[in-house]
Design a protein around this motif. Structure first.
Motif, PDB file in Angstrom:
ATOM      1  N   ARG A 159      30.333  44.220  37.268  1.00  0.00           N
ATOM      2  CA  ARG A 159      29.312  44.542  35.686  1.00  0.00           C
ATOM      3  C   ARG A 159      30.389  44.190  34.681  1.00  0.00           C
ATOM      4  O   ARG A 159      29.822  43.480  33.896  1.00  0.00           O
ATOM      5  CB  ARG A 159      28.421  44.651  35.750  1.00  0.00           C
ATOM      6  CG  ARG A 159      27.821  44.314  36.920  1.00  0.00           C
ATOM      7  CD  ARG A 159      26.550  44.958  37.046  1.00  0.00           C
ATOM      8  NE  ARG A 159      25.420  44.913  38.283  1.00  0.00           N
ATOM      9  CZ  ARG A 159      24.882  45.075  38.720  1.00  0.00           C
ATOM     10  NH1 ARG A 159      24.170  46.192  38.497  1.00  0.00           N
ATOM     11  NH2 ARG A 159      23.544  44.564  39.980  1.00  0.00           N
ATOM     12  N   SER A 160      31.376  45.086  34.771  1.00  0.00           N
ATOM     13  CA  SER A 160      31.616  45.272  32.922  1.00  0.00           C
ATOM     14  C   SER A 160      33.065  45.505  33.186  1.00  0.00           C
ATOM     15  O   SER A 160      34.112  45.267  31.739  1.00  0.00           O
ATOM     16  CB  SER A 160      31.479  47.216  32.752  1.00  0.00           C
ATOM     17  OG  SER A 160      32.259  47.288  33.444  1.00  0.00           O
ATOM     18  N   GLU A 161      34.270  44.658  34.250  1.00  0.00           N
ATOM     19  CA  GLU A 161      35.317  44.218  34.413  1.00  0.00           C
ATOM     20  C   GLU A 161      35.946  44.146  34.636  1.00  0.00           C
ATOM     21  O   GLU A 161      35.343  44.201  36.515  1.00  0.00           O
ATOM     22  CB  GLU A 161      36.086  46.071  34.624  1.00  0.00           C
ATOM     23  CG  GLU A 161      37.625  46.010  34.029  1.00  0.00           C
ATOM     24  CD  GLU A 161      38.181  47.615  34.430  1.00  0.00           C
ATOM     25  OE1 GLU A 161      39.419  47.250  34.826  1.00  0.00           O
ATOM     26  OE2 GLU A 161      37.800  48.416  34.751  1.00  0.00           O
ATOM     27  N   ASP A 162      36.234  42.471  34.655  1.00  0.00           N
ATOM     28  CA  ASP A 162      37.369  41.926  35.706  1.00  0.00           C
ATOM     29  C   ASP A 162      38.515  42.464  36.209  1.00  0.00           C
ATOM     30  O   ASP A 162      39.324  42.197  35.832  1.00  0.00           O
ATOM     31  CB  ASP A 162      37.409  40.227  35.411  1.00  0.00           C
ATOM     32  CG  ASP A 162      37.838  39.323  35.998  1.00  0.00           C
ATOM     33  OD1 ASP A 162      38.008  39.538  36.968  1.00  0.00           O
ATOM     34  OD2 ASP A 162      37.112  37.761  35.871  1.00  0.00           O
ATOM     35  N   PHE A 163      38.765  42.775  37.347  1.00  0.00           N
ATOM     36  CA  PHE A 163      40.116  42.979  37.658  1.00  0.00           C
ATOM     37  C   PHE A 163      40.842  42.059  37.554  1.00  0.00           C
ATOM     38  O   PHE A 163      41.773  42.027  37.470  1.00  0.00           O
ATOM     39  CB  PHE A 163      39.383  43.196  39.420  1.00  0.00           C
ATOM     40  CG  PHE A 163      39.408  42.355  40.155  1.00  0.00           C
ATOM     41  CD1 PHE A 163      40.566  41.543  40.900  1.00  0.00           C
ATOM     42  CD2 PHE A 163      38.175  41.506  40.864  1.00  0.00           C
ATOM     43  CE1 PHE A 163      40.215  40.602  42.041  1.00  0.00           C
ATOM     44  CE2 PHE A 163      38.144  41.181  41.388  1.00  0.00           C
ATOM     45  CZ  PHE A 163      39.298  40.635  42.331  1.00  0.00           C
ATOM     46  N   VAL A 164      40.965  40.757  37.668  1.00  0.00           N
ATOM     47  CA  VAL A 164      41.744  40.058  37.775  1.00  0.00           C
ATOM     48  C   VAL A 164      42.412  39.895  36.381  1.00  0.00           C
ATOM     49  O   VAL A 164      43.443  39.116  36.305  1.00  0.00           O
ATOM     50  CB  VAL A 164      41.151  38.429  38.219  1.00  0.00           C
ATOM     51  CG1 VAL A 164      41.058  38.400  39.439  1.00  0.00           C
ATOM     52  CG2 VAL A 164      40.250  37.920  37.101  1.00  0.00           C
ATOM     53  N   LYS A 165      41.377  40.363  35.569  1.00  0.00           N
ATOM     54  CA  LYS A 165      42.146  40.160  33.817  1.00  0.00           C
ATOM     55  C   LYS A 165      43.279  41.511  33.856  1.00  0.00           C
ATOM     56  O   LYS A 165      43.143  41.816  32.200  1.00  0.00           O
ATOM     57  CB  LYS A 165      40.788  39.969  32.860  1.00  0.00           C
ATOM     58  CG  LYS A 165      40.328  38.453  32.964  1.00  0.00           C
ATOM     59  CD  LYS A 165      39.119  38.409  32.010  1.00  0.00           C
ATOM     60  CE  LYS A 165      38.954  36.711  32.579  1.00  0.00           C
ATOM     61  NZ  LYS A 165      37.250  37.279  31.277  1.00  0.00           N
ATOM     62  N   GLY A 166      43.105  42.794  34.201  1.00  0.00           N
ATOM     63  CA  GLY A 166      43.583  44.382  34.597  1.00  0.00           C
ATOM     64  C   GLY A 166      45.061  43.285  34.617  1.00  0.00           C
ATOM     65  O   GLY A 166      45.636  42.683  34.616  1.00  0.00           O
ATOM     66  N   SER A 167      45.785  45.799  34.560  1.00  0.00           N
ATOM     67  CA  SER A 167      47.576  45.396  33.933  1.00  0.00           C
ATOM     68  C   SER A 167      47.669  45.384  35.302  1.00  0.00           C
ATOM     69  O   SER A 167      48.969  45.463  35.734  1.00  0.00           O
ATOM     70  CB  SER A 167      47.559  46.199  33.723  1.00  0.00           C
ATOM     71  OG  SER A 167      47.571  47.532  33.379  1.00  0.00           O
ATOM     72  N   VAL A 168      47.111  45.851  36.881  1.00  0.00           N
ATOM     73  CA  VAL A 168      47.124  46.343  37.992  1.00  0.00           C
ATOM     74  C   VAL A 168      47.726  44.719  38.478  1.00  0.00           C
ATOM     75  O   VAL A 168      46.838  43.767  38.584  1.00  0.00           O
ATOM     76  CB  VAL A 168      46.775  47.496  38.659  1.00  0.00           C
ATOM     77  CG1 VAL A 168      46.954  47.565  39.459  1.00  0.00           C
ATOM     78  CG2 VAL A 168      46.764  48.241  37.534  1.00  0.00           C
ATOM     79  N   SER A 169      48.651  44.854  39.095  1.00  0.00           N
ATOM     80  CA  SER A 169      48.904  43.594  40.571  1.00  0.00           C
ATOM     81  C   SER A 169      48.573  44.586  41.245  1.00  0.00           C
ATOM     82  O   SER A 169      49.244  45.485  41.800  1.00  0.00           O
ATOM     83  CB  SER A 169      50.166  42.754  40.625  1.00  0.00           C
ATOM     84  OG  SER A 169      50.105  42.538  38.973  1.00  0.00           O
ATOM     85  N   TYR A 170      48.336  43.385  43.401  1.00  0.00           N
ATOM     86  CA  TYR A 170      48.390  44.072  43.668  1.00  0.00           C
ATOM     87  C   TYR A 170      48.201  43.907  45.111  1.00  0.00           C
ATOM     88  O   TYR A 170      48.823  42.323  44.814  1.00  0.00           O
ATOM     89  CB  TYR A 170      46.432  43.829  44.212  1.00  0.00           C
ATOM     90  CG  TYR A 170      45.643  45.079  43.243  1.00  0.00           C
ATOM     91  CD1 TYR A 170      45.586  46.165  43.640  1.00  0.00           C
ATOM     92  CD2 TYR A 170      44.551  44.201  42.026  1.00  0.00           C
ATOM     93  CE1 TYR A 170      44.603  46.551  42.292  1.00  0.00           C
ATOM     94  CE2 TYR A 170      44.655  44.723  41.686  1.00  0.00           C
ATOM     95  CZ  TYR A 170      43.933  46.347  40.760  1.00  0.00           C
ATOM     96  OH  TYR A 170      43.765  46.811  40.490  1.00  0.00           O
ATOM     97  N   ASP A 171      49.219  44.046  46.121  1.00  0.00           N
ATOM     98  CA  ASP A 171      49.810  43.765  47.415  1.00  0.00           C
ATOM     99  C   ASP A 171      48.760  42.740  48.170  1.00  0.00           C
ATOM    100  O   ASP A 171      48.980  41.731  48.615  1.00  0.00           O
ATOM    101  CB  ASP A 171      50.623  44.824  48.463  1.00  0.00           C
ATOM    102  CG  ASP A 171      51.281  45.679  47.422  1.00  0.00           C
ATOM    103  OD1 ASP A 171      52.474  44.801  47.012  1.00  0.00           O
ATOM    104  OD2 ASP A 171      51.464  46.547  46.917  1.00  0.00           O
TER     105      ASP A 171
END
Length: 314
Positions: free
Chosen positions: A196-208
């Motif tokens: 609700r407060s953060e969109d993971f796709v817009k973050g700086s971390v990439s996931y395997d």
């Protein structure tokens, strides 16, 4: 016997609790006295007609894809179980029938119940548990040190996926509501994101691996958050997901995959060992009586469950 029945596709208004004939075991079947059955999104998606290409449209239809109980009888070719054995069962996708006082399942999809858990927890293993296992291991090729994001991490599939990912040694980011952050961290998540407060796709971390256990985000949304050879896995058998799975299989390094669970003896034994060793815990959010199946389906459809939702017959 009492059962949860629909005579047409629709909302919860089409759901009835009524008496139907007790099923008879065929030569390779096992008849089970159901103690508990687990509610999954596949159940209300079946009720609504979303899965009629897979589940068929033969009415009256008794809902329910997984249950746990005790063996009443077996067909003359079914030799694995004896009367009163405590088991977990997965009826066929076209026969279903777990939301009832008695259910039948092919012997090949009936499995021993772990000794250290109750019927409510046991009923949640074959669909939710094996979906999580097969998604991460078979589709995502999870390994120690991999960065894994689980969207819908506090739900029925998601909360088991967090624990399985940690067993494989992954670094786990759990996406859930703020109210469930403490819950997913208690399961072993290394990081938690309040959607609700953060969109993971817009973050700086990439996931395997991005495992969308809630089926809320598309591959198009998620691919920017994948590593160069990352894998997106969805639980939704939608045309767009199937198309992306085909296209990315040949044309891109980032892959889209769809998980359709396939219960089998080896994976159920793996889950049984983890449960008996205490490495996985099945969390039950709410337990409903059979006559409250409408409310149980509605709660599942709300997407607010923390862990599993169960119907209890006994």
């Amino acid at each position: 016997m009492k059962a949860v029945v629909i005579n047409r596709f629709g909302g919860n208004d089409v759901v009835e609790i009524r008496d139907v004939p007790r099923p008879s075991a065929g030569p390779n079947d096992v008849l089970i006295k159901v103690h508990a059955a687990s509610i999954n999104p596949v159940d209300w998606k079946t009720r609504s007609g979303m899965l009629k290409m897979v589940a068929g449209s033969r009415f009256p239809m008794v809902l329910g894809r997984e249950c746990a109980g005790e063996v009443i009888e077996a067909g003359n070719l079914a030799k694995k179980f004896r009367k009163r054995d405590a088991v977990i069962a997965v009826p066929g996708i076209r026969s279903m029938g777990a939301f009832a006082e008695h259910a039948i399942a092919p012997e090949k999809t009936v499995f021993p119940k772990p000794k250290n858990i109750g019927f409510e927890e046991a009923a949640s293993i074959p669909i939710a548990g094996l979906t999580a296992l097969q998604a991460l291991r078979d589709k995502g090729h999870i390994a120690s040190g991999r960065k894994v994001l689980i969207n819908g991490a506090s739900g029925g599939v998601g909360h088991i996926a967090v624990q399985i990912a940690k067993i494989f040694g992954a670094e786990v980011t759990a996406v859930c509501s703020g109210a469930n952050i403490g819950f997913v961290k208690s399961l072993g998540a290394d990081h938690a994101i309040d959607y609700r407060s953060e969109d993971f796709v817009k973050g700086s971390v990439s996931y395997d691996i991005i495992f969308d256990a809630a089926a809320k985000r598309s591959f198009g949304d998620c691919k920017k958050a994948l590593t160069s050879k990352g894998v997106y896995i969805s639980t939704l058998p939608a045309v767009s997901v199937i198309l992306n799975q085909y296209v990315t299989g040949f044309l891109t390094r980032k892959k889209a995959r769809m998980i359709m669970v396939a219960p089998n003896e080896a994976d159920m034994e793996w889950m049984k060992l983890q449960l008996e060793a205490g490495r996985i815990k099945i969390v039950i959010d709410k337990v409903y009586s059979l006559d409250k199946a409408k409310e149980a389906l509605a709660y599942s459809e709300s997407g607010k469950a923390r862990g599993k939702i169960v119907l209890k017959m006994i």
